[in-house]
Design a protein around this motif. Sequence first.
Motif, PDB file in Angstrom:
ATOM      1  N   LEU A  61       1.070  -1.250   0.043  1.00 23.76           N
ATOM      2  CA  LEU A  61       0.025  -0.078   0.057  1.00 23.76           C
ATOM      3  C   LEU A  61       0.993   1.242  -0.173  1.00 23.76           C
ATOM      4  CD1 LEU A  61      -2.975   1.073   0.265  1.00 23.76           C
ATOM      5  CD2 LEU A  61      -2.764   1.175   2.621  1.00 23.76           C
ATOM      6  N   LEU A  62       1.995   1.098   0.755  1.00 22.36           N
ATOM      7  CA  LEU A  62       2.981   2.472   0.744  1.00 22.36           C
ATOM      8  C   LEU A  62       4.500   2.012   0.510  1.00 22.36           C
ATOM      9  CD1 LEU A  62       1.297   3.682   4.325  1.00 22.36           C
ATOM     10  CD2 LEU A  62       1.263   4.818   2.100  1.00 22.36           C
ATOM     11  N   PRO A  63       4.666   1.936  -0.971  1.00 27.07           N
ATOM     12  CA  PRO A  63       6.088   1.059  -1.222  1.00 27.07           C
ATOM     13  C   PRO A  63       7.011   2.057  -1.107  1.00 27.07           C
ATOM     14  CG  PRO A  63       4.685   2.006  -3.196  1.00 27.07           C
ATOM     15  CD  PRO A  63       3.674   2.017  -1.949  1.00 27.07           C
ATOM     16  N   ASP A  64       6.753   3.291  -0.827  1.00 28.86           N
ATOM     17  CA  ASP A  64       7.961   4.236  -0.389  1.00 28.86           C
ATOM     18  C   ASP A  64       7.830   4.813   0.876  1.00 28.86           C
ATOM     19  OD1 ASP A  64       5.819   5.750  -1.012  1.00 28.86           O
ATOM     20  OD2 ASP A  64       6.741   7.283  -2.229  1.00 28.86           O
ATOM     21  N   TYR A  65       7.289   4.096   1.886  1.00 30.15           N
ATOM     22  CA  TYR A  65       7.091   4.260   3.352  1.00 30.15           C
ATOM     23  C   TYR A  65       8.495   4.655   4.087  1.00 30.15           C
ATOM     24  CZ  TYR A  65       6.265   3.672   8.237  1.00 30.15           C
ATOM     25  OH  TYR A  65       6.144   3.614   9.517  1.00 30.15           O
ATOM     26  N   ARG A  66       8.368   5.909   4.697  1.00 31.68           N
ATOM     27  CA  ARG A  66       9.757   6.275   5.450  1.00 31.68           C
ATOM     28  C   ARG A  66       9.054   6.943   6.549  1.00 31.68           C
ATOM     29  NH1 ARG A  66      12.680  11.162   4.678  1.00 31.68           N
ATOM     30  NH2 ARG A  66      11.091  11.532   2.892  1.00 31.68           N
ATOM     31  N   VAL A  67       9.845   6.695   7.687  1.00 35.41           N
ATOM     32  CA  VAL A  67       9.308   7.215   9.056  1.00 35.41           C
ATOM     33  C   VAL A  67      10.299   8.103   9.605  1.00 35.41           C
ATOM     34  CG1 VAL A  67       9.504   5.107  10.443  1.00 35.41           C
ATOM     35  CG2 VAL A  67       8.175   6.988  11.144  1.00 35.41           C
ATOM     36  N   GLU A  68      10.201   9.114  10.304  1.00 35.69           N
ATOM     37  CA  GLU A  68      11.129   9.949  11.012  1.00 35.69           C
ATOM     38  C   GLU A  68      10.649  10.274  12.434  1.00 35.69           C
ATOM     39  OE1 GLU A  68      11.389  13.686   8.631  1.00 35.69           O
ATOM     40  OE2 GLU A  68      12.390  12.616   6.954  1.00 35.69           O
ATOM     41  N   LEU A  69      11.329   9.813  13.332  1.00 34.38           N
ATOM     42  CA  LEU A  69      10.926  10.071  14.709  1.00 34.38           C
ATOM     43  C   LEU A  69      11.411  11.287  14.750  1.00 34.38           C
ATOM     44  CD1 LEU A  69      11.900   6.625  16.313  1.00 34.38           C
ATOM     45  CD2 LEU A  69       9.824   7.506  15.576  1.00 34.38           C
ATOM     46  N   GLU A  70      10.571  12.037  15.865  1.00 34.68           N
ATOM     47  CA  GLU A  70      10.737  13.615  16.215  1.00 34.68           C
ATOM     48  C   GLU A  70      10.950  13.607  17.615  1.00 34.68           C
ATOM     49  OE1 GLU A  70       7.589  15.586  14.447  1.00 34.68           O
ATOM     50  OE2 GLU A  70       8.452  15.540  12.340  1.00 34.68           O
ATOM     51  N   THR A  71      10.045  13.226  18.623  1.00 27.19           N
ATOM     52  CA  THR A  71      10.349  13.398  19.984  1.00 27.19           C
ATOM     53  C   THR A  71       9.858  11.864  20.722  1.00 27.19           C
ATOM     54  OG1 THR A  71       8.003  14.058  20.239  1.00 27.19           O
ATOM     55  CG2 THR A  71       9.336  15.712  19.936  1.00 27.19           C
ATOM     56  N   HIS A  72      10.184  11.997  22.006  1.00 29.09           N
ATOM     57  CA  HIS A  72       9.897  10.636  22.599  1.00 29.09           C
ATOM     58  C   HIS A  72      10.036  11.049  24.079  1.00 29.09           C
ATOM     59  CE1 HIS A  72      14.465  10.609  21.945  1.00 29.09           C
ATOM     60  NE2 HIS A  72      14.454  10.261  23.428  1.00 29.09           N
ATOM     61  N   ALA A  73       9.401   9.989  24.990  1.00 27.90           N
ATOM     62  CA  ALA A  73       9.379   9.972  26.149  1.00 27.90           C
ATOM     63  C   ALA A  73       9.180   8.537  26.787  1.00 27.90           C
ATOM     64  CB  ALA A  73       8.172  10.771  26.674  1.00 27.90           C
ATOM     65  N   PHE A  74       9.586   8.328  28.228  1.00 26.27           N
ATOM     66  CA  PHE A  74       9.875   7.257  28.629  1.00 26.27           C
ATOM     67  C   PHE A  74       8.915   6.991  30.020  1.00 26.27           C
ATOM     68  CE2 PHE A  74      13.570   7.617  26.219  1.00 26.27           C
ATOM     69  CZ  PHE A  74      13.437   6.568  25.246  1.00 26.27           C
ATOM     70  N   LYS A  75       8.420   5.773  30.077  1.00 26.00           N
ATOM     71  CA  LYS A  75       7.837   5.725  31.572  1.00 26.00           C
ATOM     72  C   LYS A  75       8.070   4.074  31.607  1.00 26.00           C
ATOM     73  CE  LYS A  75       4.606   6.140  34.875  1.00 26.00           C
ATOM     74  NZ  LYS A  75       4.899   6.867  36.179  1.00 26.00           N
ATOM     75  N   SER A  76       8.992   3.604  32.475  1.00 26.95           N
ATOM     76  CA  SER A  76       9.016   2.286  32.870  1.00 26.95           C
ATOM     77  C   SER A  76       9.803   1.534  31.548  1.00 26.95           C
ATOM     78  CB  SER A  76       8.076   1.624  33.408  1.00 26.95           C
ATOM     79  OG  SER A  76       8.134   0.426  33.797  1.00 26.95           O
ATOM     80  N   GLU A  77       8.565   0.546  31.025  1.00 32.96           N
ATOM     81  CA  GLU A  77       8.965  -0.198  29.702  1.00 32.96           C
ATOM     82  C   GLU A  77       8.168   0.264  28.919  1.00 32.96           C
ATOM     83  OE1 GLU A  77      11.252  -3.157  29.652  1.00 32.96           O
ATOM     84  OE2 GLU A  77      12.069  -2.208  31.265  1.00 32.96           O
ATOM     85  N   ILE A  78       7.975   1.501  28.586  1.00 31.14           N
ATOM     86  CA  ILE A  78       6.939   2.060  27.449  1.00 31.14           C
ATOM     87  C   ILE A  78       7.673   3.351  27.095  1.00 31.14           C
ATOM     88  CG2 ILE A  78       4.791   2.986  27.071  1.00 31.14           C
ATOM     89  CD1 ILE A  78       3.379   1.568  29.193  1.00 31.14           C
ATOM     90  N   MET A  79       7.757   3.398  25.839  1.00 32.70           N
ATOM     91  CA  MET A  79       8.238   4.596  25.044  1.00 32.70           C
ATOM     92  C   MET A  79       7.010   5.158  24.329  1.00 32.70           C
ATOM     93  SD  MET A  79      11.474   5.015  22.377  1.00 32.70           S
ATOM     94  CE  MET A  79      11.277   6.158  21.274  1.00 32.70           C
ATOM     95  N   LEU A  80       6.872   6.517  24.466  1.00 37.48           N
ATOM     96  CA  LEU A  80       5.906   7.340  23.471  1.00 37.48           C
ATOM     97  C   LEU A  80       6.639   7.942  22.496  1.00 37.48           C
ATOM     98  CD1 LEU A  80       3.280   8.461  26.188  1.00 37.48           C
ATOM     99  CD2 LEU A  80       3.439   6.390  24.696  1.00 37.48           C
ATOM    100  N   ALA A  81       6.335   8.087  21.266  1.00 41.30           N
ATOM    101  CA  ALA A  81       7.141   8.957  20.386  1.00 41.30           C
ATOM    102  C   ALA A  81       6.161   9.554  19.574  1.00 41.30           C
ATOM    103  CB  ALA A  81       8.015   7.999  19.473  1.00 41.30           C
ATOM    104  N   THR A  82       6.467  10.912  18.734  1.00 46.05           N
ATOM    105  CA  THR A  82       6.083  11.257  17.693  1.00 46.05           C
ATOM    106  C   THR A  82       6.920  11.349  16.606  1.00 46.05           C
ATOM    107  OG1 THR A  82       6.642  13.483  18.166  1.00 46.05           O
ATOM    108  CG2 THR A  82       4.495  12.712  19.248  1.00 46.05           C
TER     109      THR A  82
END
Length: 158
Positions: A61-82
């Motif tokens: 569906l998205l053959p040229d898919y690319r992701v760029e991570l911008e921000t992140h935060a951690f809490k225990s064994e969880i990471m949130l990211a935008t």
Amino acid sequence: MNTEAEMLSLVASLAKAKSKQNITETLAVYHPEAVMEAPGLGGLARGHSEIDQQLRVFFRLLPDYRVELETHAFKSEIMLATGRVIASLNVREKGCPSVSIPVFFEFHFSEGKISKEVFHLDAGVLSRKSGLKVEDLFKAMASYTRELGADSVLASGA
């Protein structure tokens, strides 16, 4: 217990592997019993076999898919990211431009691997920016799911 540096490294490896559409490398980052969810796309996959199927549909569906991570935060064994996804939709008989849309990720970790990924991508925004109706996006996903013999519709992310 994973350190923040280890978790960030795993997510960076996942983003790199998915941006290359390399399913083998991608699966190596996931725990064998990992769960991958994409609520905006109606996707849920459990374990390497289902994740493999979902990634095959996603990359079709998205053959040229690319992701760029911008921000992140951690809490225990969880990471949130935008971040941002940059991709062109592959919908038959439609010429879709490359678009950049914001995304949100939730990662859980276990035994030195990613044990759960929740990938929040808004299908409506992706469709609209691509010049399509959201129904066209879901029809294309269903078509690729059938072609590839995948069991359910879609899930993916970083």
